[in-house]
Design a protein around this motif. Structure first.
Motif, mmCIF file in Angstrom:
data_model
loop_
_atom_site.group_PDB
_atom_site.id
_atom_site.type_symbol
_atom_site.label_atom_id
_atom_site.label_comp_id
_atom_site.label_asym_id
_atom_site.label_seq_id
_atom_site.Cartn_x
_atom_site.Cartn_y
_atom_site.Cartn_z
ATOM 1 N N LYS A 61 -18.068 -8.165 7.653
ATOM 2 C CA LYS A 61 -17.156 -7.155 8.188
ATOM 3 C C LYS A 61 -17.844 -6.425 9.319
ATOM 4 N N GLY A 81 -19.740 0.875 3.611
ATOM 5 C CA GLY A 81 -18.441 0.211 3.546
ATOM 6 C C GLY A 81 -17.800 -0.006 4.914
ATOM 7 N N THR A 94 -12.392 -7.725 6.547
ATOM 8 C CA THR A 94 -12.585 -6.466 5.838
ATOM 9 C C THR A 94 -13.144 -6.847 4.480
ATOM 10 N N ILE A 95 -13.549 -5.853 3.717
ATOM 11 C CA ILE A 95 -14.121 -6.158 2.412
ATOM 12 C C ILE A 95 -13.019 -6.650 1.474
ATOM 13 N N GLU A 96 -11.958 -5.878 1.392
ATOM 14 C CA GLU A 96 -10.820 -6.294 0.574
ATOM 15 C C GLU A 96 -10.039 -7.375 1.327
ATOM 16 N N PRO A 122 -10.945 0.277 -4.985
ATOM 17 C CA PRO A 122 -9.952 0.921 -4.123
ATOM 18 C C PRO A 122 -8.783 1.506 -4.907
ATOM 19 N N GLY A 123 -8.204 2.562 -4.366
ATOM 20 C CA GLY A 123 -7.046 3.205 -4.993
ATOM 21 C C GLY A 123 -5.919 2.229 -5.320
ATOM 22 N N PRO A 124 -5.523 1.346 -4.386
ATOM 23 C CA PRO A 124 -4.424 0.412 -4.691
ATOM 24 C C PRO A 124 -4.841 -0.699 -5.657
ATOM 25 N N LYS A 181 -10.631 6.475 7.899
ATOM 26 C CA LYS A 181 -9.657 5.660 7.204
ATOM 27 C C LYS A 181 -8.820 6.523 6.290
ATOM 28 N N ARG A 201 0.822 -1.217 0.000
ATOM 29 C CA ARG A 201 0.000 0.000 0.000
ATOM 30 C C ARG A 201 0.855 1.264 0.000
ATOM 31 N N TRP A 226 -23.155 -4.195 -2.961
ATOM 32 C CA TRP A 226 -22.342 -2.993 -2.739
ATOM 33 C C TRP A 226 -21.025 -3.089 -3.523
ATOM 34 N N GLN A 227 -20.443 -4.276 -3.487
ATOM 35 C CA GLN A 227 -19.138 -4.453 -4.116
ATOM 36 C C GLN A 227 -18.922 -5.937 -4.375
ATOM 37 N N HIS A 284 -7.066 6.676 3.241
ATOM 38 C CA HIS A 284 -6.837 5.968 1.996
ATOM 39 C C HIS A 284 -5.832 6.720 1.155
HETATM 40 P P1 XMP Z 1 -12.125 -2.569 3.684
HETATM 41 O O1 XMP Z 1 -11.294 -3.522 2.911
HETATM 42 O O2 XMP Z 1 -11.308 -1.707 4.612
HETATM 43 O O3 XMP Z 1 -12.726 -1.569 2.604
HETATM 44 O O4 XMP Z 1 -13.270 -3.229 4.378
HETATM 45 C C1 XMP Z 1 -13.815 -0.708 2.811
HETATM 46 C C2 XMP Z 1 -14.088 0.012 1.511
HETATM 47 O O5 XMP Z 1 -12.982 0.868 1.195
HETATM 48 C C3 XMP Z 1 -12.392 0.474 -0.032
HETATM 49 N N1 XMP Z 1 -10.935 0.610 0.145
HETATM 50 C C4 XMP Z 1 -10.206 1.612 -0.370
HETATM 51 N N2 XMP Z 1 -10.563 2.653 -1.145
HETATM 52 N N3 XMP Z 1 -8.312 3.393 -1.195
HETATM 53 C C5 XMP Z 1 -9.601 3.527 -1.577
HETATM 54 O O6 XMP Z 1 -9.910 4.465 -2.317
HETATM 55 C C6 XMP Z 1 -7.882 2.383 -0.400
HETATM 56 O O7 XMP Z 1 -6.706 2.299 -0.067
HETATM 57 C C7 XMP Z 1 -8.883 1.433 0.027
HETATM 58 N N4 XMP Z 1 -8.840 0.324 0.783
HETATM 59 C C8 XMP Z 1 -10.106 -0.167 0.851
HETATM 60 C C9 XMP Z 1 -12.839 -0.948 -0.266
HETATM 61 O O8 XMP Z 1 -12.823 -1.270 -1.644
HETATM 62 C C10 XMP Z 1 -14.231 -0.917 0.325
HETATM 63 O O9 XMP Z 1 -15.161 -0.342 -0.568
#
Ligand code: XMP
Length: 517
Positions: free
Chosen positions: A509, A472, A513-515, A396-398, A348, A300, A437-438, A350
């Motif tokens: 979650k 999210g 986590t989602i990712e 997500p950005g990454p 968060k 990241r 949602w995703q 990001h």
């Molecule tokens: P997690 O994985 O934390 O993700 O449950 C929650 C939401 O955030 C998105 N996500 C990101 N979006 N940069 C972003 O723009 C990031 O680094 C990043 N990490 C997680 C994820 O896709 C989900 O919608």
């Protein structure tokens, strides 16, 4: 505008949501900031006092500014808001047991019984009692002069109070939550009483925003990091409509995008919408630096750092750029009320272009700062962005890096892109895309044995992920039918070389986590 003074309730944002749904423009301000001078400056047409975790019986607890009571505008106090209203206007609030009554506090569903007719409650009590959601420890013990009781509940004899001459209303329960099924009606009545006509629409907002952008930017140049996500897409489209060729977008391809994504985004904005888009093809740079890295945080950090460098490099080439456009939304802007020891809000961090504006001497243009996500979508629609774009799942950005646990290789990324495309195609074909949602595929860092035809295979396993969520922050896995899962697994294994095993991730979650990273 309508002003919401926030005393720190967990659900203050929901009040704003309910009002925006009624096409009323409102702003949330933390109580500490709303001094008499600020109140005069904001000149709201009506005020709502939110709930909050403190007790008005505590010395030094939060209050509304004194000048509020002589401004001549309607005021609605909710829970803590009602209690401070009573305290400030000459009533009394006690902690603990209600004399002669039942409990000391009330949390959860309750029934309110009508005591008298009230304009604020028109449409209520049609079928007798109303269900409401209570959450309070203290209670009003003596009502302030000028007020009367319009509704009672077993544990809150003063559940609904009003001074109809001054248009001051106080309710002990939370009308903004969905456990108060008729709550929206109460807000509708309140804004009608306050004289709002519901003219806050995205059609009208578009013109106001365009004017504001032109005023702020003048004849300077603006740059915008376009990701293809809803927020940056709507920001770019809006700016383009406002200032045309004074906008240049930078789209960075870090090699971690989904199948066809870069071409789709660039061709839509460049060819269909005539925006100036710099297509930064930096796959080699990113993938090169990521080689051999398997730690999620390291991955990241590499991507975030490189993104800033790359963006800066391209932005420096744009002559005369003075502004950076960002798709910041209202929920990111609202300052939260925090009490020592009270609830603290985790934000968060990001990867984005944060920090860049100062470094590059750029000023920010944030035309979505006042909007909620669904308003951004409506605005995107007004600006002519296709529905398929506006309704896209978050990405997500990454990018695919966090869907490829462990080390990233080009081979794995190619397999992942193909599998993800088949999965999303399945979801669209079954009409499930908008319910989810995703959804995405993660490629697992493990090869397993399989048999295809007469031969043995030793290929990657993958996991399908699909969640439902509101924001999210929490999420639940999507309950696909077994038929859908079976059909999808078969398609992926048949159509994607390199995968011979498909699993479905049923973690919610929290704790997941989602990712995957
Ligand atoms: P997690 O994985 O934390 O993700 O449950 C929650 C939401 O955030 C998105 N996500 C990101 N979006 N940069 C972003 O723009 C990031 O680094 C990043 N990490 C997680 C994820 O896709 C989900 O919608």
């Amino acid at each position: 505008r309508l002003l919401i003074i926030d005393f720190g309730s967990q659900v203050t944002q929901l009040i704003a949501r309910r009002l925006r749904e009624l096409n009323v423009y409102c702003e949330i301000h933390p109580y500490q900031n709303v001094t008499d001078a600020v109140l005069a400056d904001l000149a709201p047409k009506a005020v709502i006092l939110s709930g909050g975790p403190d007790s008005v019986t505590r010395e030094g607890s939060p209050r509304a500014p004194d000048s509020l009571w002589t401004m001549g505008v309607p005021v609605l106090g909710i829970c803590y808001g009602q209690q401070t209203m009573m305290t400030q206007l000459g009533g009394e609030v006690h902690g603990g047991k209600i004399s002669g009554g039942g409990g000391t506090a009330e949390f959860g569903r309750a029934k309110v019984t009508k005591a008298a007719d009230l304009d604020l409650l028109s449409g209520w009590f049609a079928d007798g009692d109303e269900q409401v959601w209570m959450s309070h420890g203290d209670h009003v013990a003596k009502i302030a002069p000028g007020f009367e009781v319009y509704g009672t509940s077993p544990n809150a004899p003063y559940a609904i109070l009003a001074d109809t001459a001054r248009h001051f209303y106080g309710v002990q329960f939370h009308p903004e939550v969905h456990h108060t099924p008729n709550g929206a009606k109460l807000y509708e009545n309140f804004v009608r009483i306050a004289g709002f006509i519901g003219d806050w629409t995205m059609d009208a907002y578009k013109d106001i925003a365009i004017e504001k952008i032109r005023e702020q930017v003048g004849d300077s140049h603006v740059i915008c990091a376009l990701s293809g996500g809803v927020d940056s897409s709507v920001t770019a489209a809006l700016l383009h409509e406002a200032i045309g060729d004074q906008l240049t977008c930078v789209f960075v391809d870090h090699g971690l995008l989904r199948k066809n994504e870069a071409d789709d985004v660039v061709s839509m904005f460049r060819d269909n919408m005539n925006l100036k888009v710099i297509y930064a093809q930096e796959q080699d740079l990113f993938l090169g630096q990521l080689e051999g890295q398997s730690d999620p945080e390291t991955k990241r950090k590499i991507i975030g750092g490189l993104f800033i460098d790359v963006f800066q490099k391209y932005a420096n080439e744009i002559e005369g750029a003075k502004f950076l456009a960002q798709g910041t939304l209202y929920p990111d802007v609202i300052e939260s009320v925090s009490f020592s020891g009270g609830p603290s809000v985790t934000i968060k961090s990001h990867h984005n272009v944060g920090g860049l504006p100062e470094k590059m001497g750029l000023k920010l243009v944030e035309p979505l700062r006042e909007l909620f996500k669904d308003e951004v979508r409506a605005l995107g629609h007004e600006l002519g962005l296709p529905a398929s774009f506006i309704g896209r799942h978050p990405f997500p950005g990454p990018g695919l890096a966090i869907r490829c646990p462990g080390e990233i290789t080009r081979e794995k990324l190619d397999i992942l892109r193909e599998a993800d495309a088949v999965y999303i195609d399945q979801i669209r074909k079954h009409g499930l895309y908008d319910e989810i949602w995703q959804a995405f595929v993660a490629i697992l860092p493990v090869r397993t044995v399989g048999v295809m035809g007469d031969g043995r295979t030793y290929d990657f396993a993958c996991a399908l992920r699909a969640v439902t969520s509101v924001d999210g922050m929490t999420a639940d896995y999507y309950p696909f039918s077994h038929d859908f899962l079976g059909e999808t697994a078969t398609r992926i294994i048949n159509e994607v070389a390199g995968i011979n095993r498909v699993t479905y991730d049923i973690t919610s979650k929290p704790p997941g986590t989602i990712e995957w990273e």
